[in-house]
Every structure is written in C-alpha cells, then in structure tokens.
Design a protein around this motif. Structure first.
Motif, PDB file in Angstrom:
ATOM      1  N   VAL A  39      -8.522  -6.904  -6.469  1.00  0.00           N
ATOM      2  CA  VAL A  39      -7.654  -6.891  -5.299  1.00  0.00           C
ATOM      3  C   VAL A  39      -8.504  -6.877  -4.030  1.00  0.00           C
ATOM      4  O   VAL A  39      -9.340  -5.978  -3.847  1.00  0.00           O
ATOM      5  CB  VAL A  39      -6.718  -5.672  -5.308  1.00  0.00           C
ATOM      6  CG1 VAL A  39      -5.803  -5.698  -4.083  1.00  0.00           C
ATOM      7  CG2 VAL A  39      -5.889  -5.631  -6.583  1.00  0.00           C
ATOM      8  N   GLY A  40      -8.308  -7.845  -3.158  1.00  0.00           N
ATOM      9  CA  GLY A  40      -9.026  -7.899  -1.896  1.00  0.00           C
ATOM     10  C   GLY A  40      -8.410  -6.947  -0.886  1.00  0.00           C
ATOM     11  O   GLY A  40      -7.208  -6.990  -0.622  1.00  0.00           O
ATOM     12  N   VAL A  41      -9.247  -6.055  -0.331  1.00  0.00           N
ATOM     13  CA  VAL A  41      -8.748  -5.030   0.594  1.00  0.00           C
ATOM     14  C   VAL A  41      -9.472  -5.134   1.935  1.00  0.00           C
ATOM     15  O   VAL A  41     -10.561  -5.698   2.025  1.00  0.00           O
ATOM     16  CB  VAL A  41      -8.910  -3.624   0.000  1.00  0.00           C
ATOM     17  CG1 VAL A  41      -8.193  -3.526  -1.332  1.00  0.00           C
ATOM     18  CG2 VAL A  41     -10.384  -3.249  -0.161  1.00  0.00           C
ATOM     19  N   THR A  58      -7.119   6.757   0.486  1.00  0.00           N
ATOM     20  CA  THR A  58      -7.817   5.830  -0.408  1.00  0.00           C
ATOM     21  C   THR A  58      -7.579   6.207  -1.862  1.00  0.00           C
ATOM     22  O   THR A  58      -7.316   5.349  -2.710  1.00  0.00           O
ATOM     23  CB  THR A  58      -9.328   5.821  -0.090  1.00  0.00           C
ATOM     24  OG1 THR A  58      -9.539   5.164   1.158  1.00  0.00           O
ATOM     25  CG2 THR A  58     -10.116   5.082  -1.164  1.00  0.00           C
ATOM     26  N   LEU A  59      -7.655   7.494  -2.175  1.00  0.00           N
ATOM     27  CA  LEU A  59      -7.449   7.945  -3.558  1.00  0.00           C
ATOM     28  C   LEU A  59      -6.044   7.613  -4.049  1.00  0.00           C
ATOM     29  O   LEU A  59      -5.870   7.132  -5.179  1.00  0.00           O
ATOM     30  CB  LEU A  59      -7.683   9.454  -3.651  1.00  0.00           C
ATOM     31  CG  LEU A  59      -9.126   9.938  -3.486  1.00  0.00           C
ATOM     32  CD1 LEU A  59      -9.168  11.450  -3.344  1.00  0.00           C
ATOM     33  CD2 LEU A  59      -9.984   9.488  -4.664  1.00  0.00           C
ATOM     34  N   ILE A  60      -5.035   7.854  -3.228  1.00  0.00           N
ATOM     35  CA  ILE A  60      -3.663   7.582  -3.649  1.00  0.00           C
ATOM     36  C   ILE A  60      -3.361   6.089  -3.612  1.00  0.00           C
ATOM     37  O   ILE A  60      -2.728   5.538  -4.517  1.00  0.00           O
ATOM     38  CB  ILE A  60      -2.677   8.361  -2.756  1.00  0.00           C
ATOM     39  CG1 ILE A  60      -2.793   9.848  -3.057  1.00  0.00           C
ATOM     40  CG2 ILE A  60      -1.244   7.890  -2.970  1.00  0.00           C
ATOM     41  CD1 ILE A  60      -1.864  10.714  -2.251  1.00  0.00           C
ATOM     42  N   ARG A  61      -3.824   5.424  -2.566  1.00  0.00           N
ATOM     43  CA  ARG A  61      -3.511   4.005  -2.370  1.00  0.00           C
ATOM     44  C   ARG A  61      -3.990   3.152  -3.532  1.00  0.00           C
ATOM     45  O   ARG A  61      -3.335   2.189  -3.918  1.00  0.00           O
ATOM     46  CB  ARG A  61      -4.155   3.530  -1.063  1.00  0.00           C
ATOM     47  CG  ARG A  61      -3.876   2.091  -0.720  1.00  0.00           C
ATOM     48  CD  ARG A  61      -4.427   1.750   0.646  1.00  0.00           C
ATOM     49  NE  ARG A  61      -3.545   2.206   1.711  1.00  0.00           N
ATOM     50  CZ  ARG A  61      -3.788   2.012   3.008  1.00  0.00           C
ATOM     51  NH1 ARG A  61      -4.905   1.409   3.382  1.00  0.00           N
ATOM     52  NH2 ARG A  61      -2.919   2.419   3.917  1.00  0.00           N
ATOM     53  N   VAL A 509       5.038  -4.322  -2.379  1.00  0.00           N
ATOM     54  CA  VAL A 509       4.650  -3.560  -1.210  1.00  0.00           C
ATOM     55  C   VAL A 509       5.682  -2.465  -0.960  1.00  0.00           C
ATOM     56  O   VAL A 509       6.871  -2.641  -1.223  1.00  0.00           O
ATOM     57  CB  VAL A 509       4.513  -4.484   0.019  1.00  0.00           C
ATOM     58  CG1 VAL A 509       5.843  -5.056   0.440  1.00  0.00           C
ATOM     59  CG2 VAL A 509       3.825  -3.762   1.169  1.00  0.00           C
ATOM     60  N   ASN A 510       5.205  -1.318  -0.486  1.00  0.00           N
ATOM     61  CA  ASN A 510       6.070  -0.188  -0.168  1.00  0.00           C
ATOM     62  C   ASN A 510       6.101   0.037   1.338  1.00  0.00           C
ATOM     63  O   ASN A 510       5.120  -0.240   2.031  1.00  0.00           O
ATOM     64  CB  ASN A 510       5.546   1.093  -0.835  1.00  0.00           C
ATOM     65  CG  ASN A 510       5.769   1.088  -2.329  1.00  0.00           C
ATOM     66  OD1 ASN A 510       6.861   1.349  -2.797  1.00  0.00           O
ATOM     67  ND2 ASN A 510       4.713   0.783  -3.084  1.00  0.00           N
ATOM     68  N   TYR A 515       0.864   3.924  -0.697  1.00  0.00           N
ATOM     69  CA  TYR A 515       0.975   3.479  -2.083  1.00  0.00           C
ATOM     70  C   TYR A 515       0.776   1.968  -2.155  1.00  0.00           C
ATOM     71  O   TYR A 515       1.580   1.197  -1.636  1.00  0.00           O
ATOM     72  CB  TYR A 515       2.344   3.846  -2.656  1.00  0.00           C
ATOM     73  CG  TYR A 515       2.776   5.256  -2.326  1.00  0.00           C
ATOM     74  CD1 TYR A 515       1.998   6.360  -2.700  1.00  0.00           C
ATOM     75  CD2 TYR A 515       3.937   5.506  -1.610  1.00  0.00           C
ATOM     76  CE1 TYR A 515       2.377   7.647  -2.376  1.00  0.00           C
ATOM     77  CE2 TYR A 515       4.329   6.795  -1.281  1.00  0.00           C
ATOM     78  CZ  TYR A 515       3.548   7.858  -1.662  1.00  0.00           C
ATOM     79  OH  TYR A 515       3.929   9.135  -1.333  1.00  0.00           O
ATOM     80  N   ARG A 516      -0.271   1.556  -2.823  1.00  0.00           N
ATOM     81  CA  ARG A 516      -0.534   0.121  -3.004  1.00  0.00           C
ATOM     82  C   ARG A 516      -0.597  -0.184  -4.506  1.00  0.00           C
ATOM     83  O   ARG A 516       0.373  -0.608  -5.093  1.00  0.00           O
ATOM     84  CB  ARG A 516      -1.816  -0.286  -2.264  1.00  0.00           C
ATOM     85  CG  ARG A 516      -1.713  -0.135  -0.737  1.00  0.00           C
ATOM     86  CD  ARG A 516      -0.612  -0.990  -0.133  1.00  0.00           C
ATOM     87  NE  ARG A 516      -0.451  -0.851   1.292  1.00  0.00           N
ATOM     88  CZ  ARG A 516      -1.051  -1.601   2.216  1.00  0.00           C
ATOM     89  NH1 ARG A 516      -1.908  -2.530   1.833  1.00  0.00           N
ATOM     90  NH2 ARG A 516      -0.821  -1.416   3.488  1.00  0.00           N
TER      91      ARG A 516
END
Length: 525
Positions: A39-41, A58-61, A509-510, A515-516
């Motif tokens: 996944v490109g971020v 970052t950890l959750i996303r 998407v949310n 959330y990702r």
C-alpha cells in the motif's frame, strides 16, 4: 475568481494528470497471487511510541494497534477491545467489559489489569491525553475495568478511541518501542520500520478472525502523483489519498476500485495573531479572508473533491455547517478587502502592486507542506487572490515534521493544517487544542496567540454537558465566535479516498482518518 489562478490551477492539474507510457500497462499480472499486501502511503510517524499522537495513529491506521472502542461510520464510539460499557448514576463511574478472547501478539491475554496498566502508561506520558480523560482512579478485576473520572465526562468512550490509548502489553520490558513498536493486539505486527518504508507481518495470535495477508509493505510515496503512478504500474495494490487530477486514471472498473467518502477533516490555515505579527490586526485578517474565492478553490481548482470551507467543524458532524454558511457565506468581497486595508493605513505608495505603511510592505508568510496535492494548490490560489488586493503572501515550503515544529514554536504567520475536526470523541478537544486560551501554559498546543473569554467559558461548560441538544448549541456558538473574530481560514473539507486494484476487496475508506488497513482487507478468491 481570477483568471491568473485559474491558469495556475490548470497547469498544476495538468501536471498531475501526465501518464508516462510505462505507467499505462496492465501492471503485475500475478498481483492476485501475492501473499503480501503493498500500500502506497504519504508518510509514517517518526516513532512508534503510542503515547505520541502521530505514532499511535500510525499503529492503528496500519492494523497494528487497537483501542477499547473505535469510531463507526457515524463517528460514534463502538465496541472494539471492550465488548460493552456503562456509566453509573453518579455519571463518574464507568464499567468496561474487556473481550475474553482478546490477546496480544505475543499470546498474552488482554485482561482488565493489562488494559489498566496500558492506560496508566499513556496518562503518565501524554499530558494532553491525561487532560482529556480526566481519570481519577481505575480498578481491574478479571475482565472488568472500572474507571472513575474526576468530573462527569459523557464522551469518555470516545476519548478512549484516541490513538494515544492504544492498548499495549506493558509487561514486556526489553523492547525498543519507538523503533520496533509495542506489543499490541491488531492483525499485523512490525518487523521493520524506517522513514521510507514499514514492513509488517501477520499476528499469529490475532483474536478477531484469520489474518488475510502474511505481510504488509508500506512504501512511503510522499508525492501524490507518485502514489498514483505506482498503483497504475502495479507496484502497489492500493494507494491512499489520490489527488483529484489523478482520479481519472482509475476509471476502469475492471482494474481499479475507488472508495471515497466525505471525511470529517478540513484543510485550513491557522493564523498567528500575536502582537507584532501582520495578522494581529483584525482588519488585515478580514481583508485577507474577503479577497479569497474559497468556493471556487473547492469546486473548480479541486474539481468538486472538496466542500467549500467556512465553519471549523466538518459538515458531516452535524454541528451547524448549513446554518453558519447561510449566516456568514464565503465572505468574498474584494471591494471590502481593499477598503479594510485602506482603513488600516495600508496603501500602495510606491506602485509596486503591494500595499505598504511606514515604508514596509504588507507581507504574510504562509508555511505549507506538499505531502497532499491540494495543499500547494490552495496556497498558490491564496497568493494570487491576495496579490489582487495588494497583500504579499510568501509561500514557505516545509516537510511535515518541520511544519509541526513551526506549529509547536509559533514560528509562522499563516500555517496550513489538515486533519480531523473531532478528536477523542468530541469536537471540543479539536476546538480547545487550536483556539482555547493558553494561560500560563494551560494549553501549549495553541501557539497562535488567539484568546477569547467567551469561547473559553463555553469550552468549560461543554466539557461537562451531557445533553446532546445543548452540546450542539454550544459548539455552534463557539464556531460563531471564531468566525466573528476571523481566527482561522477554513479552505474546505476533503472527500478522502483509497484506490485499490480490483484483486483487493473491502479496501474501504472511513470518515475517521485513524482507520485505513483493517482485518477486512482481503484478496479476492
């Protein structure tokens, strides 16, 4: 709207839409067989210390961390590691029931005591989280966690959705958390983490069903067009926040899927109103906002991928956007802008196109970053519209880290900001963070120098208000104060997107940016 920035916009968008011959191929024909999700971020945090907001996000996303509750698509707190909760009649005592099957990635059970220890760690490390949660005491027994707040806090479950409250296994003592990340409960764990790429692997003890990928790779592609081209070429399976000018590349529904929604975020400019700054004079702030054609920026420049800005809270939150826009409108009035400048003593005495006073040109610095395609476009449009009335706007480009540093120190005149307009379960925290008075260090997040006693009083009252109707009115009144004071310029509210190849399903998407990648992202059978 001015022809000059129309031409600039057209050129910028044309640049975004250039597709090389190499980029038009069908991509990797074996992508559907891969066991690694790519996944490109746009970027990653500098650290994986969860008590830091960006790191916790970052950890959750990216599917590593989880909290007791999470925001659903309507931005209400819903169960996650906690299966349910209730508040006692005293409005201070909350009981959370932790899911019995939840485990950390090392196999340890998530007990109420483990959650209590994790929350205590966050409260000790994050003054902001401590201020939001207002926890007086906690008691753990089996899977039951009892939290007593210092004062009524109706949105406590939403506060505990904040990424800083990511639940980690504090019994693990010999781990380099900033680099390797903590032991969490999500479907993936970190194997390597650097500025340009993160590599994750499946959590063998994940508690909420099978993990769909053996691993996840997150290459950092800061330039939005680069992300689009990587997806087009098949170098990644999905990419986040594709620019409006590049969305046309992904119209083939047999190859790509676009998931788009109106976010609860905004793009705005913080205004430094401290004495000695050019925007300390409200007449200058009013002149600036009156010369800007914000509806055209959103509808023409960004091709309708933004809702025109005005109030500080996003329309989807339901806190008076339509009513406030009806009352205040876009405020564009070039004639009024020029009149305000003249009243403030600013005139173009040397005929160089910019107003001046006492031999000094009215110059405003606009600090921005370029990791989102729309940010420099907004800035260029502001520069050209401001020039039309004689205000010189100088664009200062910084990377995301330098931008945050400028915000922390107050080293800016105008500063671009993009992000969610609700934090920790309530828009109150977002409003406080940016505009509540910083009295003797009480709110160091507000570095703009803005203060308004009526705004502060509403903030204090809202913090303990449980009636939704009264909450809504208070939030409406707080926004009115900011609009009346011209304390901020909101450009618009983005429609956010995730574009994936059709071999990936549930890449949705949310509205909440936290959330990702989720456990639901899978390859099509």
């Amino acid at each position: 709207m001015k022809v000059r920035w129309k031409k600039t916009a057209a050129a910028a968008l044309a640049g975004l839409c250039i597709v090389t011959a190499a980029g038009c191929g069908g991509g990797d024909k074996n992508a559907g067989k891969k066991e690694i999700l790519k996944v490109g971020v746009a970027g990653l945090a500098d650290t994986l210390e969860p008590a830091d907001y960006a790191a916790g996000q970052t950890l959750i996303r990216w599917g590593q961390g989880e909290t007791l509750a999470k925001f659903d698509k309507t931005m209400h707190a819903a169960p996650w590691l906690a299966e349910r909760w209730q508040v006692a009649d005293d409005k201070l005592t909350w009981t959370f029931t932790i899911r019995d099957r939840a485990k950390f990635s090392n196999g340890n059970k998530v007990t109420a005591e483990a959650v209590r220890s994790s929350l205590e760690r966050t409260l000790a490390k994050s003054p902001e989280a401590k201020g939001w949660a207002r926890i007086g005491s906690m008691k753990a027994e089996g899977q039951t966690l009892t939290i007593r707040t210092k004062q009524p806090l109706p949105h406590l479950p939403g506060v505990l959705c904040d990424p800083r409250f990511t639940v980690i296994d504090t019994s693990v003592k010999d781990r380099d958390i900033p680099q390797r990340g903590p032991v969490c409960t999500g479907p993936y764990t970190v194997t390597s983490f650097a500025g340009d790429k993160a590599v994750l692997e499946a959590n063998p003890h994940y508690w909420d069903g099978p993990v769909p990928f053996k691993g996840v790779e997150l290459p950092v592609l800061a330039d939005p067009h680069t992300r689009a081209m990587a997806l087009k070429k098949g170098q990644v399976d999905a990419a986040l926040d594709i620019a409006s000018g590049d969305l046309t590349l992904f119209q083939d529904a047999n190859t790509f899927r676009v998931s788009e929604t109106e976010s609860v975020s905004s793009v705005l400019s913080l205004l430094n109103v401290k004495p000695g700054k050019p925007l300390a004079d409200k007449r200058i702030r009013d002149a600036l906002i009156c010369c800007l054609d914000r509806p055209a920026y959103c509808k023409t420049l960004l091709k309708g991928t933004f809702i025109p800005g005005g109030p500080v809270l996003a329309p989807g939150l339901g806190y008076g956007y339509d009513a406030l826009m009806q009352s205040y409108g876009s405020r564009q009035d070039v004639g009024k802008s020029k009149k305000l400048l003249a009243e403030a003593g600013w005139k173009d005495t040397n005929r160089d196109g910019f107003v001046d006073k006492d031999g000094k040109t009215l110059e405003i610095g606009f600090t921005i970053c370029t990791d989102r395609a729309e940010l420099p476009l907004f800035a260029e449009a502001v520069k050209l519209d401001a020039k039309n009335v004689g205000i010189k706007v100088t664009i200062k480009t910084a990377d995301r880290n330098a931008l945050e540093q400028a915000r922390k120190t107050g080293d800016y005149d105008m500063l671009i900001h993009s992000g969610m307009t609700t934090l920790a379960g309530s828009p109150l925290h977002y409003l406080d963070r940016n505009w509540k008075s910083d009295t003797n260090g009480s709110n160091p997040q507000n570095t703009s120098g803005y203060r308004n006693a009526a705004f502060d009083a509403l903030s204090d009252a809202l913090a303990a208000e449980a009636d939704p109707a009264k909450q809504k009115q208070m939030l409406l009144d707080m926004q009115k104060i900011l609009l009346d004071d011209t304390a901020v310029i909101v450009f618009g509210y983005p429609k956010t997107n995730i574009v994936s190849r059709t071999g990936i399903i549930h890449a949705d998407v949310n509205p909440c940016d936290d959330y990702r990648i989720t456990k639901d992202w899978k390859r099509k059978e």
